[in-house]
Design an enzyme around this catalytic site. Sequence first.
Site, mmCIF file in Angstrom:
data_model
loop_
_atom_site.group_PDB
_atom_site.id
_atom_site.type_symbol
_atom_site.label_atom_id
_atom_site.label_comp_id
_atom_site.label_asym_id
_atom_site.label_seq_id
_atom_site.Cartn_x
_atom_site.Cartn_y
_atom_site.Cartn_z
ATOM 1 N N GLY A 1 -2.211 4.144 3.176
ATOM 2 C CA GLY A 1 -3.203 4.191 2.295
ATOM 3 C C GLY A 1 -4.413 3.118 2.376
ATOM 4 O O GLY A 1 -5.795 3.676 2.189
ATOM 5 N N SER B 1 0.950 -1.209 0.077
ATOM 6 C CA SER B 1 0.086 0.066 0.052
ATOM 7 C C SER B 1 0.764 1.502 -0.029
ATOM 8 O O SER B 1 2.236 1.155 0.330
ATOM 9 C CB SER B 1 -0.740 -0.171 1.104
ATOM 10 O OG SER B 1 -0.070 0.463 2.384
ATOM 11 N N ASP B 2 0.472 2.485 -0.199
ATOM 12 C CA ASP B 2 1.212 3.623 -0.090
ATOM 13 C C ASP B 2 0.849 4.009 1.515
ATOM 14 O O ASP B 2 0.180 3.308 1.986
ATOM 15 C CB ASP B 2 0.703 4.821 -1.018
ATOM 16 C CG ASP B 2 1.596 5.992 -1.089
ATOM 17 O OD1 ASP B 2 2.696 5.606 -0.327
ATOM 18 O OD2 ASP B 2 1.692 6.856 -1.680
ATOM 19 N N TYR B 3 1.699 4.942 1.835
ATOM 20 C CA TYR B 3 1.693 5.359 3.134
ATOM 21 C C TYR B 3 0.251 5.532 4.112
ATOM 22 O O TYR B 3 -0.412 6.346 3.657
ATOM 23 C CB TYR B 3 2.427 6.542 3.420
ATOM 24 C CG TYR B 3 2.935 6.964 4.604
ATOM 25 C CD1 TYR B 3 4.238 6.876 4.916
ATOM 26 C CD2 TYR B 3 2.325 7.549 5.592
ATOM 27 C CE1 TYR B 3 4.978 7.153 6.384
ATOM 28 C CE2 TYR B 3 2.904 8.323 6.693
ATOM 29 C CZ TYR B 3 4.357 7.954 7.049
ATOM 30 O OH TYR B 3 4.735 8.456 8.285
#
Length: 762
Positions: A307, A303-305
């Site tokens: 996310g 995932s992104d940060y």
Amino acid sequence: MVDLAISRRAVLMGAGAAAAWLASPARALLQAVGKVDVPPFVDSLIGRMTLEEKAGQLQLMASAWGGGAALSLNPPGTGSDFQQQIEDARQGRLTGVFNGNGARMARMLQTAAVRESRLKVPLIFAADIIHGHRTIFPVPLAEVASFEPDLARRTAEAAAFEASGAGIDWTFSPMVDVARDQRWGRGVEGGGEDPLMGRLFAAARVRGFQGADLKSNQHLLACIKHFGAYGAGESGLDYNAVDMSERRLREVYLQPYKAGFDAGALSAMASFNEINGIPSTGNHWLMTDLLRGEWGFQGFVVSDYTGDEEMIAAGYAKDGRDAARLAFLAGVDMSMQSGLYRQFLPDLVRGGEVPEAKLNESVRRVLALKAMLGLFDDPFGRIDEKREAARSMLPQTRALAREAGRKAIVLLKNEGELLPLPRSGKKIALIGPFAAGPHDLVGPWVVYGDDAKAVDLATGVRGAVSNPASITVTQGSGVEEALAGGIDQAVAAARAADIVVLAIGEDSGMSGEAQSRTEIVVPAPQQALAEAVAATGKPVVVVLKHGRALALEGAVANAPAILATWFLGTETGNAIADVLFGAYSPSGRLPASFPWKSGQEPYYYAHKPTGRPNPPGELQPYKAHFRGIPNSARYPFGHGLTYGKIEYNGLALSSQEMPANGSIQVSATIANRGSRAAEEVVQLYIHDRVASITQPVRELKAFRKVALAPGQSEVVRFTLTPADLAFYGLQDRPVVEPGTFDVWIAPSAEAEGVHGSFDLLT
Ligand code: BGC
């Protein structure tokens, strides 16, 4: 189009062409998706893991060391205590950390993982190595201006060499989001507005980072991000929703991701945005059906940060547990920074909401990649404090940064051949907030680079002229605020000089994450400075600093010479001086169109025609344009001048007709009638006049950079095949349709160059 599956209709129209493409080595190369090797020990290891240890392998956190570089770049999250992080490594609650602080930190954490944890699974160390580690190369968008994908491969390779010496295994790069709205701040990290450039640079960067062998301690695992269509957020607002036809997604936005995977990238990062109502992080179609099912991706997705957690605020998940479940079931293998996977996955499995087999699959992918990186063989293979220092900012790496810097500079305008400047005999006033000083050199998205170790413009210019005392430096203005007395000082400096070099534009903080702008102009106080300096009547060379295409106005637009210099990194001043004084003839081309006005955004050259195009020339009533400006760019994609005088002549086609299973050659004679050597980026564009789906006014299909001595000319040839003419058809498959195609060989996307047409036969 890379992913050319042939529809029934296309087969009827051109079976030969289709067969040739399907059998071609080029296609095989394009489809050589990275393979994951799973060593046999991985499954037995998984068999010994508790649910908590499995979830731990899927939890990545920002490094918490001494506050951690990551925490100054990202909003503070959980796990900001380094001792706690060591304990998490001991307990098997952590798969790795990112944006940490070098080999020493990595050694401490890795020791806890491989000496003190129950199963001794090594950690993976990640970082945002976006455009360099310690030696900083031009921002990625600037590198695309080189129109030289191999340059990006070389800088990625050099960045991997430095970073892997500092204990880093995995880079969150390349960012390959197509960006067609210059208000968005993150276009600076990517490949610009064009899908072909996006594809070529994505693939080149992956090859540079990963090399031939991931195990080597000179390479990094690449991560294609942000999947997908992160660059298409409505109104250019970062994190904003994307609502888009699948056709446009596939024809434009998905292309560079696919090219990155085809080049062998074995990790991907989910984007923050939603697509058609479903956040990417929870989007099963995107993460599983398309990515794994259709494209055959075998690596893992992170995932992104936070996310996953952000799906709560987005109105898609009801709480953290729900967010973890949705993200995981969609196909996101690893969670970054929220802590939700280690918090909820074991319980979700126990409750039957997540099948354990699926958990095992994700753990398997992560462990396999750790094995491919050599971490099981030698967990300390990239962790060596001496090597970290020995590889840092070597002369050859800095030389590459200088080469990349000068190749990234675009000469937008050069009236009266003001450039190149003489090295002696003239007094030069360097004016502007970017004229001097250790700031805004390395640019946005740099974790480890240091402005203090970079060359500023004044230093570069002084080093290039015969008498450094002939150079004055005056700040004149702040970036977004006026400087008391600044304009008066600048005007006095301009009056006392023969030539002004005006270094203005955006600072590092004005582009990058969360830095969307409504007006993509030079900030007002600097514009005022430019007006006052221009009023002195001295010749002005504008040297722009910027992380996006800008809408230039007034005295800036009217200056006789303008250089687009982006953020060039460690060798900024030297690279600009190379171009200013003619040691290097500019060869860069715009990877994103500079519009006339901000209000044209999103502006991109490959836009659709309308039923009421304004013919070239005067603006006509009831034709497509904004009031007062043409429906074009001030400086389009592909534009860039040289110090030569380049002419395009003699378009020749090997045939007016392209057989459905054949090809044609298109050529033009490119001549340098000037008195200086030049490198010209010769571009080939096509337009499909009539199709069952309307086609863009032009599309770049090929380009070549040619070096031309004064007086030299060269016939530049391109081969076009039906595959170049394909589009995503009505049956949701790529098709080629017979008909008439325009073809241009031209110096930019909106220049006429030389123009002809041909027919594709049935
Ligand atoms: C960015 C990513 C980056 C991550 C880790 C996020 O805010 O969107 O591009 O890789 O942080 O630093």
